[in-house]
Design an enzyme around this catalytic site. Structure first.
Site, PDB file in Angstrom:
ATOM      1  N   CYS A  91       0.963  -8.021   4.961  1.00 15.64           N
ATOM      2  CA  CYS A  91       0.498  -6.648   4.783  1.00 15.64           C
ATOM      3  C   CYS A  91      -0.994  -6.558   4.497  1.00 15.64           C
ATOM      4  O   CYS A  91      -1.714  -7.541   4.576  1.00 15.64           O
ATOM      5  CB  CYS A  91       1.370  -5.943   3.754  1.00 15.64           C
ATOM      6  SG  CYS A  91       3.063  -5.727   4.398  1.00 15.64           S
ATOM      7  N   ASP A 123       0.813  -1.214   0.000  1.00 13.58           N
ATOM      8  CA  ASP A 123       0.000   0.000   0.000  1.00 13.58           C
ATOM      9  C   ASP A 123       0.847   1.264   0.000  1.00 13.58           C
ATOM     10  O   ASP A 123       0.459   2.277  -0.584  1.00 13.58           O
ATOM     11  CB  ASP A 123      -0.929  -0.002   1.220  1.00 13.58           C
ATOM     12  CG  ASP A 123      -2.191  -0.816   0.968  1.00 13.58           C
ATOM     13  OD1 ASP A 123      -2.103  -1.796   0.203  1.00 13.58           O
ATOM     14  OD2 ASP A 123      -3.240  -0.480   1.525  1.00 13.58           O
ATOM     15  N   GLU A 137      -6.801   4.694  -0.659  1.00 10.03           N
ATOM     16  CA  GLU A 137      -6.443   5.324   0.608  1.00 10.03           C
ATOM     17  C   GLU A 137      -5.971   6.749   0.356  1.00 10.03           C
ATOM     18  O   GLU A 137      -5.342   7.033  -0.665  1.00 10.03           O
ATOM     19  CB  GLU A 137      -5.333   4.541   1.307  1.00 10.03           C
ATOM     20  CG  GLU A 137      -5.804   3.206   1.844  1.00 10.03           C
ATOM     21  CD  GLU A 137      -4.742   2.477   2.630  1.00 10.03           C
ATOM     22  OE1 GLU A 137      -5.101   1.542   3.357  1.00 10.03           O
ATOM     23  OE2 GLU A 137      -3.545   2.825   2.520  1.00 10.03           O
ATOM     24  N   CYS A 164       4.773  -1.997   8.383  1.00 16.96           N
ATOM     25  CA  CYS A 164       5.165  -0.688   8.932  1.00 16.96           C
ATOM     26  C   CYS A 164       4.782  -0.545  10.399  1.00 16.96           C
ATOM     27  O   CYS A 164       3.733  -1.007  10.838  1.00 16.96           O
ATOM     28  CB  CYS A 164       4.569   0.422   8.087  1.00 16.96           C
ATOM     29  SG  CYS A 164       5.173   0.409   6.384  1.00 16.96           S
ATOM     30  N   SER A 187      -5.469   5.211   5.059  1.00 21.08           N
ATOM     31  CA  SER A 187      -4.450   4.320   5.592  1.00 21.08           C
ATOM     32  C   SER A 187      -4.561   4.292   7.101  1.00 21.08           C
ATOM     33  O   SER A 187      -4.996   5.265   7.731  1.00 21.08           O
ATOM     34  CB  SER A 187      -3.070   4.832   5.180  1.00 21.08           C
ATOM     35  OG  SER A 187      -2.055   4.213   5.936  1.00 21.08           O
ATOM     36  N   LYS A 193      -3.842  -6.370   2.635  1.00 15.45           N
ATOM     37  CA  LYS A 193      -4.973  -7.137   2.105  1.00 15.45           C
ATOM     38  C   LYS A 193      -4.772  -8.637   2.227  1.00 15.45           C
ATOM     39  O   LYS A 193      -5.716  -9.399   2.066  1.00 15.45           O
ATOM     40  CB  LYS A 193      -5.231  -6.768   0.632  1.00 15.45           C
ATOM     41  CG  LYS A 193      -5.394  -5.281   0.398  1.00 15.45           C
ATOM     42  CD  LYS A 193      -6.393  -4.652   1.366  1.00 15.45           C
ATOM     43  CE  LYS A 193      -6.363  -3.144   1.335  1.00 15.45           C
ATOM     44  NZ  LYS A 193      -5.114  -2.523   1.746  1.00 15.45           N
TER      45      LYS A 193
END
Length: 551
Positions: free
Chosen positions: A119, A78, A442, A191, A468, A121
């Protein structure tokens, strides 16, 4: 469906010949076949260590008497897809992941599965697939990234995006921006804040589909490898006991997950993914339930972007189970739900202790008495909209401002960069919903630019797109119905007054009722020329309030 369909009997001799072609011995063919769904690739930082996780899972499965066989799942980063056409291809992959995993699992007769996502999805997509396939399944993620450090303070990807806003506002120079660029994301992993990937990985623990630590053990810690081996062993145990995903992901377990979501202050994207997962489990989970749970659930954590603590801090404080134990002090969880450990929630969390009251607030001293997410309704969003309440400044919980309307993210971003957004504005970004985007992009770039320019306590943003998990501020997304479906967000004009009241869960376009009705009567949504997968997706997708599921 199981290996009996592909390896037993004379009629399956051709199938066995193909297993021999894979180099599998008769002994391996006679053991349970465990599919390991690997999201490994070399473009997503959260996935670059998944080959090590997969290898460890294979060892765990083999140690417990199974035959591990790996097959892939795709993933979009993303962060890399943010702010351009690529973000249209993020949410839409959730269904591709679910569909392709279902196809692979059922076509090849696996007895059980271990999902290895990380991550945004992959986690919900694979949870959806687990519910559909409904064979014994355990989740083990790649783990979160460690936080960066700049000027003695921990940082993350949201710090990086806000640094761009600060640079455009003349608050930092090229050298400082480059320092952020090099230090904000220092390791592999998802992240480091409570963004969507980490939110969903934490919720696998709350749902009962992941082992203790799955959401919080950092990617670079050796404990993550140990966890992966345990996951491989765990799937063999629940296979022996006949425990399946829909035995675990019951309505009560989904309520537990939503409760933990509120306490953690998870990403608003969980309000898309939990209803979609529930749909696959034949459980109805609507947004009205979210507010009911929020009202009774205190917000215990302010991880980035809401605060200055990170996933590594949550892990050291005791992790998700410690948060759940705090919630259980007031009886907010159903502790009888079964989990992939073969034990109940209550048994799992019994010995988990909150080791840091600065990271996980005690239940009697929360950040707020209500949960981290709020659902707002009103004439602008009659079916609902979503805001990460825990990441909104107190000054912006109740706000009225003048609309500045844009029909795409790009238009809004250009106006923000040009200094055309001022204190008191409500930025409206429409035609970015599931159908209108398509793909419900996002809006981290515009929200971060607003924060970086110092407007976070004077400007709100609403959209039929989404945000996000790294977004903070008065940012209201998932406005439903969306503009492309004839929603009221499509009739807003520049200068209209929009009223937002997060404590009261309302969002209103303050124009005369007669004028509102006239605008709605004459409104014709804009159409976009589409092709390929996005055209098919737009034709099938539901609204954000229903989880953007495909009909």
């Amino acid at each position: 469906m199981s290996k009996e369909n592909v390896v037993k009997g004379v009629h399956n001799a051709p199938h066995r010949s193909l297993f021999h072609a894979l180099g599998l011995t008769e002994e391996e063919q006679n053991r349970p076949l465990i599919g390991i769904v690997s999201s490994y690739n070399e473009i997503v930082p959260g996935h670059m260590n998944l080959d090590k996780i997969v290898d460890a899972v294979k060892i765990g499965v083999a140690m417990a008497g199974g035959t591990p066989i790996v097959f892939p799942a795709i993933a979009v980063c993303d962060g890399i897809a943010m702010g351009h056409k690529g973000m249209k291809y993020s949410l839409v992959t959730r269904d591709l992941i679910a569909d392709s995993t279902e196809a692979m699992a059922l076509a090849h007769g696996f007895d059980g599965l271990v999902m290895v996502p990380n991550c945004d999805k992959n986690v919900p997509g694979l949870l959806m697939a687990a519910a559909r396939v409904n064979i014994p399944t355990v989740f083990v993620s790649g783990g979160p990234m460690l936080a960066g450090k700049i000027d003695g303070h921990k940082t993350s990807l949201s710090s990086m995006f806000e640094a761009v806003g600060a640079y455009n506002a003349g608050k930092i120079d090229d050298e400082k921006l480059y320092e952020y660029e090099c230090k904000a994301c220092p390791t592999c992993g998802s992240c480091s804040g409570m963004y969507t990937a980490n939110s969903m990985n934490c919720l696998t623990e709350a749902l009962g589909m992941g082992l203790k630590g799955n959401g919080t053990i950092p990617a670079v810690y050796s404990r993550r490898i140990e966890l992966a081996k345990k996951a491989g062993m765990a799937v063999m145990e629940i296979l022996r006991r006949g425990i399946r995903p829909r035995d675990i992901m019951t309505k009560e377990a989904l309520m537990n997950a939503l409760t933990v979501d509120m306490a953690l202050g998870c990403s608003t994207n969980s309000m898309l993914h939990l209803p979609a997962i529930a749909h696959e489990c034949n459980v109805e989970l609507d947004l009205d339930i979210a507010n009911k749970i929020s009202k009774r659930t205190p917000n215990l954590c302010h991880l980035a972007p809401a605060g200055r603590t990170y996933m590594e801090d949550l892990d050291e404080a005791g992790g998700v189970y410690a948060v759940m134990n705090e919630l259980n002090k007031k009886g907010l969880l159903n502790t009888q739900c079964i989990t992939v450990t073969g034990k109940t929630v209550g048994e799992n969390i019994a010995d988990s202790v909150n080791l840091n009251y600065e990271v996980i607030r005690p239940i009697d001293n929360p950040y707020s008495e209500t949960g981290g997410i709020a659902v707002l309704k009103g004439n602008l969003a009659p079916e609902g909209s979503v805001v990460k309440r825990s990441a909104v400044s107190d000054k912006m919980l109740v706000f009225e401002g003048k609309a500045k309307v844009f029909d795409s993210e790009e238009e809004a971003q250009a106006a923000i960069n040009a200094g055309k957004i001022q204190a008191g504005d409500v930025v409206v970004i429409r035609y970015e919903g599931p159908k209108g985007g398509p793909g419900m992009r996002e809006m981290l770039s515009p929200t971060s630019a607003i924060m970086g320019m110092g407007l976070g306590e004077s400007v709100a943003l609403i959209t039929d797109g989404r945000f996000s998990g790294a977004t903070r501020g008065a940012c209201i997304g998932h406005v439903t119905p969306e503009a492309a479906s004839g929603g009221a967000i499509g009739i807003v004009k520049d200068g209209d007054i929009i009223s937002i009241n997060i404590p009261e869960n309302t969002i209103e376009l303050k124009i005369d009722e007669t004028e509102f009705n006239e605008r709605m009567k004459s409104f014709v949504p804009k159409k976009k020329e589409l092709s390929g997968y996005l055209k098919r997706y737009a034709a099938l997708v539901s609204g954000g309030a229903k989880g953007a599921i495909l009909n």
